[in-house]
Enzyme design. Structure first.
Site, short mmCIF file in Angstrom:
data_model
loop_
_atom_site.label_atom_id
_atom_site.label_comp_id
_atom_site.label_asym_id
_atom_site.label_seq_id
_atom_site.Cartn_x
_atom_site.Cartn_y
_atom_site.Cartn_z
N HIS A 167 0.68 -1.26 -0.18
CA HIS A 167 -0.09 -0.02 -0.08
C HIS A 167 0.87 1.54 0.17
O HIS A 167 0.50 1.64 1.23
CB HIS A 167 -1.13 -0.28 1.38
N ASP A 236 -11.39 6.02 -5.76
CA ASP A 236 -10.95 4.96 -4.55
C ASP A 236 -11.48 4.08 -5.52
O ASP A 236 -12.83 3.09 -5.52
CB ASP A 236 -11.54 5.45 -3.38
N GLU A 297 -2.28 -0.64 -6.10
CA GLU A 297 -2.48 -1.06 -5.16
C GLU A 297 -2.91 -2.89 -6.23
O GLU A 297 -4.29 -3.41 -6.52
CB GLU A 297 -3.25 -1.43 -3.73
C1 GAL Z 1 -7.52 1.30 -0.31
C2 GAL Z 1 -8.84 1.47 -0.19
C3 GAL Z 1 -9.50 3.02 0.48
C4 GAL Z 1 -8.70 3.37 1.47
C5 GAL Z 1 -7.60 3.31 1.85
C6 GAL Z 1 -6.84 3.33 3.14
O1 GAL Z 1 -7.08 0.96 -0.61
O2 GAL Z 1 -9.35 1.50 -1.18
O3 GAL Z 1 -10.83 3.35 0.40
O4 GAL Z 1 -9.32 2.27 2.28
O5 GAL Z 1 -7.02 1.82 1.37
O6 GAL Z 1 -6.67 5.21 3.29
#
Ligand code: GAL
Length: 331
Positions: A167, A236, A297
């Protein structure tokens, strides 16, 4: 390989490990969360870190942003009703990023060589709430060609799920600007429709309309401007990756001379532009605010948990799984 003390959690020392290649590219990771802390490249005016990085451990104890962390057992959101056995929920009835005790919250054992940092962990079902006890290895490799490879390996004693990712959030600016001055290319023509809880419905939407077409290098500032009428005010989204060969990238992010190109054989890529980030997060000289970073990701589509058309994320006894993501840097 260099090490540096980076705070403590529950009385345990957290350590940062740095590898440097022949060109002066530097990769730094933490044992906590098997976290990717920094990726530094040499530039005319000195070293530049391309990742969002918190200056102290406090930033990594906060579970919300997941910056740089290893995510598992399952990346993204899966619904409580999507697997025969109960899964550990941490967002309403959904399991986000491996639930409340996912990979990102664990201390990992480390073995380091000049080119690799190998993080390993035995995770019991009692510890993270998923079925099966698993042996996991996350290997970061820094090559002489300015690539970073992340290899994820797992074994289990009972049927379970395995769909890990990293991430990292990127920001290729030397200063405090957001990613609105970056260009993004995605190897994708469709994305997954989601319910209000962001769990995919299993249906696909065409990217051609409404600011989702990144099939050519696209200005992120202009693209984000088109998103201001949406509730999310940014991206997102779970993009379906088009069929491609190993040498074709799934994503490319650039700003001026700097670039990161991602390669992955998996069929989905979540793009998240930190749409609601505020001053509860600390990224040092980069002021936390919307669009301060972009997470890319690589994963198997979360819909695969309930729909074999979108892949297989099961991990079965005697059938170890391996996933890889490769990043190439230009500077
Ligand atoms: C992403 C997700 C978002 C949020 C983020 C972390 O992968 O899609 O909605 O949760 O991680 O802040």
């Amino acid at each position: 390989m260099e090490t540096q003390a980076f705070g403590t959690i529950h009385g345990q020392a957290v350590t940062a490990y740095t590898l440097t290649n022949q060109h002066g590219v530097r990769l730094t990771c933490l044992d906590y969360g098997a976290t990717w802390l920094k990726l530094e490249v040499p530039t005319a005016v000195g070293r530049q870190n391309l990742l969002l990085t918190s200056p102290s451990f406090d930033g990594y104890a906060d579970p919300r942003s997941y910056h740089g962390k290893t995510i598992g057992r399952v990346a993204g959101r899966i619904g409580a009703d999507q697997y025969p056995q109960p899964l550990p929920a941490n967002e309403g009835t959904s399991t986000l990023h491996g639930g409340p005790h996912g990979f990102s919250t664990l201390m990992w054992a480390v073995q380091a060589t000049a080119e690799q940092l190998v993080f390993s962990r035995y995770i019991t079902s009692a510890e993270d709430g998923f079925p099966g006890d698993i042996d996991v290895k996350v290997t970061y490799t820094l090559t002489a060609n300015d690539d970073v490879l992340i290899d994820f390996d797992a074994n289990t004693d009972q049927p379970t799920l395995f769909n890990p990712t990293n991430h990292a959030y990127w920001n290729l600016n030397a200063g405090d600007e957001t990613i609105q001055n970056h260009q993004l290319m995605l190897n994708s023509h469709q994305r997954f429709a989601v319910q209000t809880n962001k769990v995919p419905t299993g249906e696909l939407l065409d990217n051609a309309h409404g600011g989702f077409d990144f099939s050519h290098p696209t200005d992120l500032g202009a693209a984000l401007a088109t998103m201001q009428t949406t509730a999310e005010k940014g991206y997102d989204d779970i993009f379906l990756v088009a069929p491609h060969t190993a040498s074709e990238p799934v994503a490319k992010l650039t700003q001026g001379k700097l670039g990161v190109t991602m390669y992955s054989r998996r069929n989905a890529l979540v793009v998240f532009t930190a749409n609601a980030f505020g001053d509860e997060l600390d990224f040092g000289e980069k002021t936390s605010r919307p669009y301060i970073g972009i997470a890319l990701e690589a994963q198997t589509a979360p819909s695969a948990v309930a729909d074999p058309r979108y892949g297989d994320i099961t991990l079965l006894p005697g059938q170890p799984r391996h996933e890889q993501v490769r990043y190439h840097f230009e500077y």
